[in-house]
Write an enzyme that holds these catalytic residues in place. Structure first.
Site, PDB file in Angstrom:
ATOM      1  N   HIS A   6     -14.640 -28.497   6.581  1.00 50.35           N
ATOM      2  CA  HIS A   6     -13.461 -27.602   6.539  1.00 50.35           C
ATOM      3  C   HIS A   6     -13.755 -26.587   5.517  1.00 50.35           C
ATOM      4  CE1 HIS A   6     -12.042 -31.724   7.587  1.00 50.35           C
ATOM      5  NE2 HIS A   6     -11.546 -31.652   7.870  1.00 50.35           N
ATOM      6  N   GLU A  78     -15.453 -32.615   0.019  1.00 49.16           N
ATOM      7  CA  GLU A  78     -16.521 -31.946   0.731  1.00 49.16           C
ATOM      8  C   GLU A  78     -16.713 -31.216  -0.751  1.00 49.16           C
ATOM      9  OE1 GLU A  78     -15.154 -29.433   4.032  1.00 49.16           O
ATOM     10  OE2 GLU A  78     -14.511 -31.436   5.278  1.00 49.16           O
ATOM     11  N   ARG A 166      15.558 -31.293  -5.511  1.00 51.48           N
ATOM     12  CA  ARG A 166      16.102 -29.737  -4.877  1.00 51.48           C
ATOM     13  C   ARG A 166      17.398 -29.917  -3.977  1.00 51.48           C
ATOM     14  NH1 ARG A 166      11.431 -27.582  -6.732  1.00 51.48           N
ATOM     15  NH2 ARG A 166      11.298 -26.164  -7.954  1.00 51.48           N
ATOM     16  N   ARG A 221      12.903 -26.709 -14.391  1.00 54.61           N
ATOM     17  CA  ARG A 221      14.148 -27.395 -13.501  1.00 54.61           C
ATOM     18  C   ARG A 221      15.477 -28.029 -14.094  1.00 54.61           C
ATOM     19  NH1 ARG A 221      12.857 -29.387  -9.221  1.00 54.61           N
ATOM     20  NH2 ARG A 221      15.029 -28.896  -8.965  1.00 54.61           N
TER      21      ARG A 221
HETATM   22  N1  URA Z   1       5.439 -25.643  -7.969  1.00 57.22           N
HETATM   23  C1  URA Z   1       6.004 -27.212  -7.392  1.00 57.22           C
HETATM   24  O1  URA Z   1       6.046 -28.365  -7.127  1.00 57.22           O
HETATM   25  N2  URA Z   1       7.572 -26.713  -8.239  1.00 57.22           N
HETATM   26  C2  URA Z   1       7.932 -25.999  -8.905  1.00 57.22           C
HETATM   27  O2  URA Z   1       9.006 -26.028  -9.291  1.00 57.22           O
HETATM   28  C3  URA Z   1       7.481 -24.854  -9.116  1.00 57.22           C
HETATM   29  C4  URA Z   1       5.935 -24.494  -8.976  1.00 57.22           C
END
Ligand code: URA
Length: 255
Positions: A6, A78, A166, A221
């Protein structure tokens, strides 16, 4: 040895490099390579772009892993076959503690294995823990770079959307298992979500190799589901500086 299937690399192409800087995004590889001397591209295949170069006179390789556990596991496997013994993941992340700001960096001490790939290497009871020396070098480099940094537990999710709770998505669906999970992980003291650290830390640990992880915060978040587009480049650049600083420290300690 034959080139790996790969990454298309073999040990001679690494020219003695035993340390790999592993961003997720192939687009970040040439940007990182600007921090090296004598940098040159090696191979490009699917999500894997590799460069060779020198950090403080020592050979290193930069190789992207792609997003998530499965492609990351191929890169670790790898690169280890080609002689890499130390891995520094450089990535981006969404913070889940209100006090962590976009533009800060997180150094991962350990990762919650909220992904599937690492269970192909060790049972879920096995912890995903960063190497002490690599983590210490990352913290020293963060201090030297004057980066506001946080050290702690990262949650590694197989998905960017439901596993990171989300709702602003096509289906809007988050399974009951993940509803309230931001608050759950936050109250348990975890710092952030991302998608590769647990795979890197579990694999390297069970292979007897060492790894650490530095992540630039591009979303908070507790405030928003969205990534702060304006902050991505500068935050990534800060995480890259910290990673290269840590590599330089680790390589200076080599016999
Ligand atoms: N990467 C992620 O996995 N989540 C985020 O909110 C930002 C970057």
């Amino acid at each position: 040895m034959q080139p790996t299937p790969h990454l298309l690399l073999d040990e001679t192409m690494l020219r003695g490099a035993t340390l790999a800087l592993i961003p997720g995004d192939p687009g970040r590889v040439p940007r990182m390579a600007k921090h090296l001397t004598e940098a040159c591209p090696l191979k490009s295949s699917r999500e894997y772009l590799s460069y060779w170069g020198l950090v403080s006179g020592h050979p290193v390789i930069i190789c992207s892993t792609g997003i998530g556990g499965p492609s990351t596991a191929i890169a670790i496997e790898e690169l280890a076959q080609c002689g890499v013994r130390t891995f520094i993941r450089v990535g981006t992340t969404g913070a889940i503690q209100p006090t962590i700001r976009v533009g800060d960096v997180i150094v991962t001490q350990a990762a919650v294995r909220l992904e599937g790939t690492s269970s192909h290497f060790a049972p879920l009871e096995f912890p995903a823990v960063a190497d002490h020396d690599v983590t210490s070098a990352l913290i020293q480099a963060a201090i030297a770079s004057r980066a506001t940094h946080h050290v702690g537990i990262t949650v590694t999710s197989d998905t960017f959307y439901p596993g990171q709770e989300r709702y602003d998505t096509f289906s809007g669906r988050v399974l009951p298992r993940f509803q309230g999970s931001i608050e759950q992980w936050r109250s348990l003291g975890a710092l952030n979500f991302e998608m590769e650290a647990a795979t890197v830390l579990t694999m390297t640990r069970v292979f007897g190799l060492r790894a650490g992880c530095v992540l630039g915060v591009i979303a908070n978040r507790t405030q928003s589901e969205a990534i702060d587009g304006g902050a991505v480049e500068t935050t990534e650049e800060l995480a890259i500086r910290v990673a290269i600083g840590a590599a330089s420290r680790l390589l200076a300690e080599q016999p």
